[in-house]
Scaffold this motif. Structure first.
Motif, PDB file in Angstrom:
ATOM      1  N   ASN A  35      46.119  46.390  17.435  1.00  0.00           N
ATOM      2  CA  ASN A  35      45.265  45.161  17.804  1.00  0.00           C
ATOM      3  C   ASN A  35      44.701  44.528  16.673  1.00  0.00           C
TER       4      ASN A  35
ATOM      5  N   ALA B 238      45.660  37.986  23.229  1.00  0.00           N
ATOM      6  CA  ALA B 238      45.129  38.659  24.420  1.00  0.00           C
ATOM      7  C   ALA B 238      43.881  38.098  24.883  1.00  0.00           C
TER       8      ALA B 238
ATOM      9  N   GLY C  62      43.356  50.730  17.337  1.00  0.00           N
ATOM     10  CA  GLY C  62      44.659  51.194  18.189  1.00  0.00           C
ATOM     11  C   GLY C  62      45.568  51.662  16.886  1.00  0.00           C
TER      12      GLY C  62
ATOM     13  N   LYS D 255      54.876  50.588  14.036  1.00  0.00           N
ATOM     14  CA  LYS D 255      53.455  50.839  14.351  1.00  0.00           C
ATOM     15  C   LYS D 255      53.315  49.739  15.438  1.00  0.00           C
ATOM     16  N   LYS D 256      52.227  49.959  16.241  1.00  0.00           N
ATOM     17  CA  LYS D 256      51.594  48.965  17.193  1.00  0.00           C
ATOM     18  C   LYS D 256      50.031  48.989  16.797  1.00  0.00           C
TER      19      LYS D 256
ATOM     20  N   TRP E 232      44.570  39.826  19.267  1.00  0.00           N
ATOM     21  CA  TRP E 232      46.054  39.880  19.510  1.00  0.00           C
ATOM     22  C   TRP E 232      46.510  41.125  19.694  1.00  0.00           C
ATOM     23  N   GLU E 233      47.438  41.544  20.612  1.00  0.00           N
ATOM     24  CA  GLU E 233      48.017  42.939  20.655  1.00  0.00           C
ATOM     25  C   GLU E 233      49.385  42.809  20.278  1.00  0.00           C
ATOM     26  N   LEU E 234      49.556  43.493  19.169  1.00  0.00           N
ATOM     27  CA  LEU E 234      51.005  43.410  18.412  1.00  0.00           C
ATOM     28  C   LEU E 234      51.648  44.917  18.661  1.00  0.00           C
ATOM     29  N   LYS E 235      52.567  44.792  19.837  1.00  0.00           N
ATOM     30  CA  LYS E 235      52.933  45.932  20.620  1.00  0.00           C
ATOM     31  C   LYS E 235      54.031  46.861  19.568  1.00  0.00           C
ATOM     32  N   ARG E 236      54.757  46.186  18.770  1.00  0.00           N
ATOM     33  CA  ARG E 236      55.511  47.028  17.954  1.00  0.00           C
ATOM     34  C   ARG E 236      56.062  46.304  16.808  1.00  0.00           C
TER      35      ARG E 236
END
Length: 309
Positions: free
Chosen positions: A195, A214, A258, A192-193, A224-228
Motif C-alpha cells: 500500500n 483506494a 503491507g 510484491k504487493k 493506493w493498493e498496489l496488489k502485485r
C-alpha cells in the motif's frame, strides 16, 4: 505562569548555505523585530549544538550556518519581556529548558530528513550506475564470445534487492501546475504487493489521478493498493496539483504499509497516527487575547495585602 513554546525549521530552497541562519522570533504571535542579540529566543537557538543535526556551527557555539530558517514562538499569559518596549524576551530557566528540548527535537527531525535524502540520492546513483554499466559490459562480453546479449533483469535484481520508489515532479510555470509521477520498481526476486500512502498539502485537491486510489481523505491523505508488482517490473502513479508555486511542492511525503519497510527505498513506514483525521479536530481559532493594560491589578497581591491588615 503557564507558557508554551513552538519551534519550526525551514531548510533548503534558495536559502544561502554560507550565511548564518535566520531566526524568526514571535511572542504571542507578534513578531519581535529588534534586540535579537539580547533575546532569550535567540540565545536558545545559539546554545544548541547544531553540528549534530547537519548544520555548520563554528566552535559549537553561536548561530549555525546553512540554508535554514528557525522559527521560535513563545506563548504565555505573561511573557517575560526585557523591557516595556516588548522587543525581546528575558531569560527564564523553565522557558530556556523547554526551548532547548523543542529545538533539539526539531533538529533530530531535520537530521532524519537530511539522512533520508542522502540515502535516497546514493541509492539512486547506484541504480543509475548499474543501469548504465551492466548493459555495456554485457554487450562487450557478448561480442567477445560471439553470443547473444543476455537478459540482465535477474542480475540487476540480485545486485539491488529492494523495492525502489522514485519520484518525478514537473512544473508548468505558466499554468502553475505540478505533474507528479511516482514509479515503484520491484528489484527483488519475487512479486510484491504493498500500500502506498501520500500526504498532500491540505486544501489542495489532486486531479487526473491515475490509477484510482483506494482512499482520498479531506486531510490530504491518499492511499493506493498496489496488489502485485512482478519481479523487475514497475507500477506508476500520477496526479496533478494546481494553484501552487513551484517551491511550495518540491517533494512528496511517501509512506508504505503491507510490506517489510526494510526492503523499500524512497518511502517511510506508515506512522501510527495515520488513521487520525486531523481535520476533525480543527475548529475556529479562539480570538486573540486583549493586551494587558499598564498598571493592571494583580488580585493575588491585593488579597495578601488585605490579610496583612
Amino acid at each position: 505562569n503557564p507558557f508554551q513554546v513552538e519551534v519550526g525549521i525551514v531548510y533548503g530552497g534558495d536559502l544561502p548555505p554560507d550565511q548564518p541562519i535566520e531566526v524568526l522570533r514571535f511572542a504571542n504571535r507578534v513578531p519581535l523585530l529588534y534586540q535579537a542579540g539580547g533575546c532569550a529566543l535567540t540565545q536558545a537557538v545559539a546554545n544548541v549544538d547544531w553540528r549534530r543535526y547537519g548544520l555548520e556551527q563554528r566552535g559549537g557555539q553561536g548561530l549555525p550556518f546553512g540554508p535554514a530558517i528557525v522559527l521560535v514562538h513563545l506563548c504565555s499569559t505573561k511573557v517575560p519581556y526585557t523591557s516595556e518596549s516588548k522587543e525581546a524576551v528575558a531569560t527564564a530557566d523553565e522557558i530556556m529548558t523547554e526551548l532547548d528540548l523543542a529545538l533539539k527535537e526539531a533538529g533530530r527531525r531535520l537530521k532524519t530528513h537530511l539522512t533520508k535524502k542522502a540515502h535516497r540520492a546514493k541509492t539512486k546513483e547506484k541504480f543509475e550506475i548499474v543501469q548504465l554499466i551492466l548493459p555495456r559490459i554485457a554487450d562487450k562480453s557478448a561480442k567477445i564470445v560471439n553470443k547473444k546479449v543476455p537478459v540482465l533483469d535477474a542480475t540487476i535484481t540480485k545486485i539491488m534487492g529492494v523495492v525502489w520508489v522514485d519520484e518525478d515532479i514537473a512544473y508548468d510555470k505558466k499554468q502553475k501546475r505540478h505533474t507528479v509521477t511516482l514509479n515503484v520498481h520491484n528489484f527483488t526476486a519475487a512479486g510484491k504487493k504493498l500500500n502506498l500512502h501520500l500526504l498532500l498539502p491540505r486544501g489542495i485537491a489532486p486531479k487526473s489521478i491515475d490509477p484510482k486510489p483506494a482512499e482520498v481523505r479531506d486531510d490530504g491523505k491518499i492511499t493506493w493498493e498496489l496488489k502485485r508488482i512482478d519481479s523487475v517490473a514497475k507500477a506508476s502513479i500520477s496526479f496533478v496539483l494546481e494553484g501552487l508555486d513551484e517551491a511550495e511542492y518540491d517533494e512528496s511525503d511517501i509512506y508504505v504499509s503491507g510490506i517489510n519497510p526494510g526492503l523499500v527505498i524512497g518511502a517511510e513506514p506508515l506512522p501510527g497516527d495515520w488513521e487520525l483525521n486531523y481535520a476533525e479536530f480543527e475548529g475556529e481559532e479562539a480570538p486573540a487575547a486583549e493586551p494587558e493594560e499598564e498598571g493592571e491589578i494583580d488580585y493575588d497581591e491585593t488579597e495578601e495585602a488585605l490579610d496583612d491588615e
